[in-house]
Design an enzyme around this catalytic site. Structure first.
Site, short mmCIF file in Angstrom:
data_model
loop_
_atom_site.label_atom_id
_atom_site.label_comp_id
_atom_site.label_asym_id
_atom_site.label_seq_id
_atom_site.Cartn_x
_atom_site.Cartn_y
_atom_site.Cartn_z
N TYR A 129 12.58 10.29 -9.35
CA TYR A 129 12.54 11.74 -9.12
C TYR A 129 13.55 12.09 -8.03
CZ TYR A 129 8.33 12.03 -11.95
OH TYR A 129 7.43 11.98 -13.00
N CYS A 142 7.96 2.99 5.78
CA CYS A 142 8.36 1.74 5.12
C CYS A 142 9.81 1.70 4.68
CB CYS A 142 7.44 1.48 3.92
SG CYS A 142 5.72 1.20 4.36
N PHE A 150 9.64 6.39 -9.49
CA PHE A 150 10.65 6.43 -8.44
C PHE A 150 12.03 6.87 -8.93
CE2 PHE A 150 7.29 3.98 -6.61
CZ PHE A 150 7.30 4.32 -5.27
N LEU A 178 0.84 -1.21 0.00
CA LEU A 178 0.00 0.00 0.00
C LEU A 178 0.87 1.25 0.00
CD1 LEU A 178 -2.54 -1.08 2.78
CD2 LEU A 178 -2.78 -1.37 0.30
#
Length: 439
Positions: free
Chosen positions: A257, A266, A255, A156
């Site tokens: 950037y 996480c 991912f 998530l």
């Protein structure tokens, strides 16, 4: 189906609510009685777009209930989800005390077959520990009850959790029992209609898959930040580089950037935990160590730029800080880059006027009335008497400011952007100095 979810935090609440949304009978159990009392009143302890409305709708329909009664919770569901926290221990390893406490509670109260599902992010081998402690307690009770332990990791994204659960990329089921796999497939069938998303594997592989996914994404971020720092020294523009490599389908745009580092509940925790797991088996995970080190260093980059601009003297300077959450669409400030920055600024004698559309209360909980820090109700309020603007979180409302107005408001006419939100020439055209990451 009757389902019990232990833990009513981020993962547990989203899991329980989404399972209720498709018609299941769900009880969410938490030992925090104050939290349960608020949930029973429809008060949600976290910010997640769409979650509050979905919780209230399923409560009203009678499909979602909250309790602090362990016996009621264990007696309710065939499926017993463990979705409690696994915070990092002092050595970086995942702390399993809450997971094992739930396993113990289930074994102490179960009277017939149960499927115990590890939803929490846990190290490889945790299912074996859950199984062992449950069997030990059942034996002590003199009960010959059957149970299965399954690894079913969550994937998530904070800010998009409902979509991620309702329309998952994949559903990982780790089990060595074919019968249990079929029961889990039936449970997840409402989320698996358009095409096959369920991947069944052994338990240890499922446990590792979660860590591997987060470590891979963290690696992409740290790699781009390393390149961004290199681009600054070489006179290249990392945004052009990003577009050049992202167009390669083998790499993609997700991912990559660059910015002022990753945070949240996480990536930092899971990279450390995987490092610790490797260390425990005598393997030196060099890449994981580098990923963490690059990220820790990157969180200091904005302060370094600010300190250099002001030639090491920040005493009495006032900084408008836009963004406190570690990313948009959440109020989570765990390991957020904003915390490293604001603490460094205040330590150097500066004052910080902070604004975030969702994380204000979390910041107050963390810092209270910290000297040098004030909380503002709007982005404009944060700019009052500010020397400079610093952007740490890329909220949508920050995307198109009036640069001419900013030039008039900021005493020192300078913006430090940790998320590369603007076109440099556009900002500079308004008479502002503009510091970015890798541009």
């Amino acid at each position: 189906m009757k389902i019990t979810v232990f833990g009513s935090g981020y993962v547990g609440l989203v899991t329980g609510t989404c399972l209720a949304e498709v018609g299941n009978d769900v009880i969410c159990m938490d030992i925090d009685e104050a939290k349960i009392a608020k949930l029973q009143q429809g008060i949600i302890p976290i910010y997640e777009p769409g979650l509050e409305a979905m919780v209230k709708e399923n409560q009203s329909a009678g499909r979602l209930r909250f309790t602090s009664d362990v016996k009621e919770a264990v007696g309710h569901g065939l499926f017993q989800f463990i979705a409690v926290g696994t915070p990092p221990d002092e050595d970086g390893s995942a702390d399993l005390q809450y997971v094992l406490a739930v396993a113990k509670s289930i074994a102490e109260n179960m009277e017939d077959y149960r499927i115990v599902i590890d939803k929490s992010t846990v190290p490889v081998g945790t299912a074996d520990k859950v199984k062992a402690i449950m069997q030990q307690i059942l034996t002590a009770r003199g009960k010959a009850l059957e149970f299965d332990v399954v690894s079913n990791p969550e994937f998530l994204k904070e800010g998009a959790a409902l979509d991620d659960f309702m329309k998952p990329d994949r559903i990982i089921i780790g089990t060595d029992n074919p019968r249990t796999a079929e029961l889990l497939k039936a449970l997840y069938s409402p989320f698996n209609r358009s095409h096959e998303r369920i991947i069944v594997m052994d338990i240890r592989s499922a446990e590792l898959t979660k860590y591997a996914a987060n470590a891979m994404l963290a690696t992409k971020i740290s790699f781009m930040n390393e390149l961004a720092n290199l681009a600054e020294h070489l006179g290249a523009d990392i945004e052009h580089v990003r577009q050049g490599i992202g167009s390669d389908s083998r790499i993609g745009y997700s991912f990559i950037y660059p910015g002022c580092g990753y945070g949240g509940s996480c990536f930092p925790k899971d990279v450390k935990a995987l490092e610790r797991t490797a260390k425990e088996i005598g393997y030196h995970a060099e890449l994981l160590n580098a990923v963490e080190n690059v990220n820790n260093r990157q969180k200091h980059r904005l302060f370094e730029k600010i300190n250099k601009h002001y030639q090491g003297d920040l005493t009495g300077k006032v900084f408008a800080l836009w963004g406190l959450a570690f990313k948009p669409n959440t109020d989570d400030m765990r390991d957020a880059p904003s915390r490293v920055l604001l603490e460094a600024l205040i330590e150097a004698g500066a004052m910080v006027q902070a604004y975030d559309p969702e994380a204000q209360e979390e910041a107050r909980r963390l810092y209270g009335n910290k000297q040098g820090l004030s909380y503002c109700d709007t982005p404009k309020a944060a700019l009052i008497q500010a020397n400079a603007l610093v952007i740490v979180t890329e909220w949508k409302q920050f995307r198109s400011p009036d640069f001419d107005a900013l030039s008039l408001q900021l005493h020192d006419k300078v913006i430090f952007d940790g998320r590369n939100m603007y076109e440099p020439n556009l900002v500079k055209h308004s008479g502002l100095e503009y510091y970015t990451i890798g541009r």
